[in-house]
Design an enzyme around this catalytic site. Structure first.
Site, PDB file in Angstrom:
ATOM      1  N   LYS A 114      14.949 -44.206  19.054  1.00  0.00           N
ATOM      2  CA  LYS A 114      14.934 -45.371  18.182  1.00  0.00           C
ATOM      3  C   LYS A 114      16.382 -45.823  18.033  1.00  0.00           C
ATOM      4  O   LYS A 114      17.246 -45.036  17.638  1.00  0.00           O
ATOM      5  CB  LYS A 114      14.347 -44.998  16.817  1.00  0.00           C
ATOM      6  CG  LYS A 114      14.032 -46.173  15.893  1.00  0.00           C
ATOM      7  CD  LYS A 114      13.307 -45.645  14.660  1.00  0.00           C
ATOM      8  CE  LYS A 114      12.869 -46.760  13.726  1.00  0.00           C
ATOM      9  NZ  LYS A 114      12.117 -46.229  12.562  1.00  0.00           N
ATOM     10  N   ASP A 256      -0.151 -50.252  16.301  1.00  0.00           N
ATOM     11  CA  ASP A 256       0.870 -49.713  17.202  1.00  0.00           C
ATOM     12  C   ASP A 256       1.614 -48.542  16.573  1.00  0.00           C
ATOM     13  O   ASP A 256       2.445 -47.915  17.242  1.00  0.00           O
ATOM     14  CB  ASP A 256       1.859 -50.804  17.625  1.00  0.00           C
ATOM     15  CG  ASP A 256       2.560 -51.450  16.443  1.00  0.00           C
ATOM     16  OD1 ASP A 256       1.862 -52.074  15.625  1.00  0.00           O
ATOM     17  OD2 ASP A 256       3.795 -51.329  16.325  1.00  0.00           O
TER      18      ASP A 256
END
Length: 478
Positions: A114, A256
């Protein structure tokens, strides 16, 4: 590089081909300053022997691990975001970096990122992560693991030396790149993308991959899509129950953000309940309360329905409907088990267990005292861990006055007859403390403040050490 014998690379996702991910180049950061490395997690995949310099090469510069993926892969998916379908999603600031087998269990685990740079799915984003966002993810994952919630683990955090502009925190703000260790990143939205593109052949490819990789015990089922949905429904019900018992609000329960293995991940505007409040929301932009604490069961089921709609393109609906119809019972049973686990008790009977759980929720709903302050969520489980075996400790603690009120008297009556599960846990020094470890938003901000103001990480590291002690004391992991 001194990788241990426990290192077992197995990069299976890349074999699915170009329809499922895009090769990407990691960002070239101005600096890589190691702020956090999870050696306990690293030991489960044979990477704990890396030096800090080697660690940064792999988890900040993203040099490929030996015999693993030769390049990062930004995964493709769609999803419903706050019930609105978005076909422009995908890994916009992260990628799948490597896949490895867990020592002992042999489970396949992903190392994913991330804040690692722009990808074809970044849209208008810069592909970066704020340092504060990385710290918040570490705190969420560590707290959830301590409370027995199936969760990704924060694996690494490196500060990257860029100044980022953000609308939801003071800017410019510091940047970071996070690596997480998780069981799977096959999202509900991975199936939704192929359904949207009218590619039932690729839905079948994903079904086969998910079954053979994560649920091989149902590989011989005559209806693989329905068998897969049965497994996902059960895993999601268990995850939901653990969230609810932990008083956790995910905040952005989009399709998601749910994976087929039933693991919690990708922590943005999360919160833990201060007190029992079904309307409590985590995201400041969740104006309708769609993802509030009390609506999480409804949301998880709705998301499962969207997955079932994709699978309906490759199988008859009867098996899918049967799998969905099991959700309510599975969730109810999982919640009962999760609440007993949090209270450190053995099951007595379904009827007695349900009565105790109901009494616990009623007690948690007590709205106030003479001082106007009701019971916080976490102390009930801490004070009464082990049931009546902890009665003296609970009644000698700071909440003794509350426990004399009628809802708590009923809760205490319901505890009669329940035996502590593994009572030796009560000897842990954690239970000599007057207060439990919590993770309320004021403390999160208080932990961030010395980092932001003085680059002082010691309060954060001390908190993480205390949470590790809680994890060991409760021993709630499977």
């Amino acid at each position: 590089m001194p990788i241990s014998a426990a290192y077992r690379p197995d990069p299976v996702f890349m074999r699915l081909g170009a329809e499922f991910a895009d090769p990407v180049t990691p960002a070239d950061f101005p600096q890589t300053l190691l702020r956090f490395r999870n050696d306990r997690a690293a030991a489960t995949v044979g990477l704990e022997t890396l030096s800090d310099a080697e660690w940064l090469e792999h988890f900040a510069r993203f040099r490929p691990l030996p015999d693993n993926q030769p390049e990062p892969l930004a995964m493709r998916y769609h999803g419903h975001q706050f019930r609105s379908y978005n076909p422009d999603l995908g890994d916009g600031r992260g990628f799948l970096f490597a896949q490895l087998r867990e020592a002992g269990s042999g489970r396949l685990l992903d190392l994913a990122t991330k804040g690692s740079g722009r990808t074809p799915w970044s849209r208008a984003g810069d592909g970066r992560l704020t340092l504060k966002g990385g710290v918040r993810e570490i705190l969420a994952a560590t707290m959830l693991e301590a409370l027995g919630v199936p969760t990704s683990r924060a694996f690494s955090l490196a500060e990257t030396g860029e100044e980022l502009q953000r609308g939801d925190e003071p800017s410019p703000t510091r940047s970071a790149v996070l690596t997480r260790l998780s069981h799977s990143h096959i999202r509900f939205g991975s199936f939704q993308r192929q359904a949207f593109l009218q590619r039932p052949d690729l839905i079948t490819v994903l079904v086969d991959h998910a079954v053979e990789t994560y649920f091989p015990h149902v590989a011989e089922a005559p209806d693989r899509p329905a068998a897969l949905l049965e497994q996902v429904v059960a895993a999601s019900a268990r995850l939901l129950a653990r969230w609810m018992a932990a008083g956790f609000v995910h905040g952005v329960l989009n399709t998601d953000n749910m994976v087929v293995t039933g693991e919690s991940f990708d922590y943005g505007p999360w919160r833990f309940l201060p007190r029992n409040d079904p309307n409590f929301t985590a995201a400041y932009f969740d104006h309708s309360g769609l993802y509030s604490f009390g609506r999480q069961p409804e949301t998880v089921f709705w998301n499962l329905q969207q997955l079932a709609a994709c699978l309906a393109l490759v199988t008859d609906q009867a098996g899918l409907i049967a799998a969905l119809n099991r959700f309510s019972d599975l969730y109810r049973d999982a919640l009962r088990a999760a609440m007993l686990a949090r209270l450190g008790l053995k099951s007595r009977s379904p009827e007695a267990d349900v009565a105790l759980v109901q009494a616990a929720f009623t007690a948690l709903a007590v709205g106030g005292t003479a001082e106007g302050e009701g019971l916080r969520w976490e102390p009930l489980f801490f004070d009464w861990f082990g049931g009546l075996a902890s009665e003296h400790r609970a009644l000698a603690g700071p909440r003794a006055g509350l426990y004399g009120l009628e809802p708590f008297l009923d809760f205490r009556r319901q505890l009669a007859g329940f035996e502590p599960d593994r009572p030796e846990r009560l000897d842990d020094p954690v239970f000599t403390r007057p207060e439990p470890e919590e993770m309320l938003i004021d403390e999160v901000e208080a932990l961030w403040a010395p980092i932001a103001e003085d680059d002082d990480w010691s309060p954060l590291y001390a908190k993480l050490a205390r949470l590790e002690a809680v994890r060991v004391a409760y021993a709630l992991g499977d």
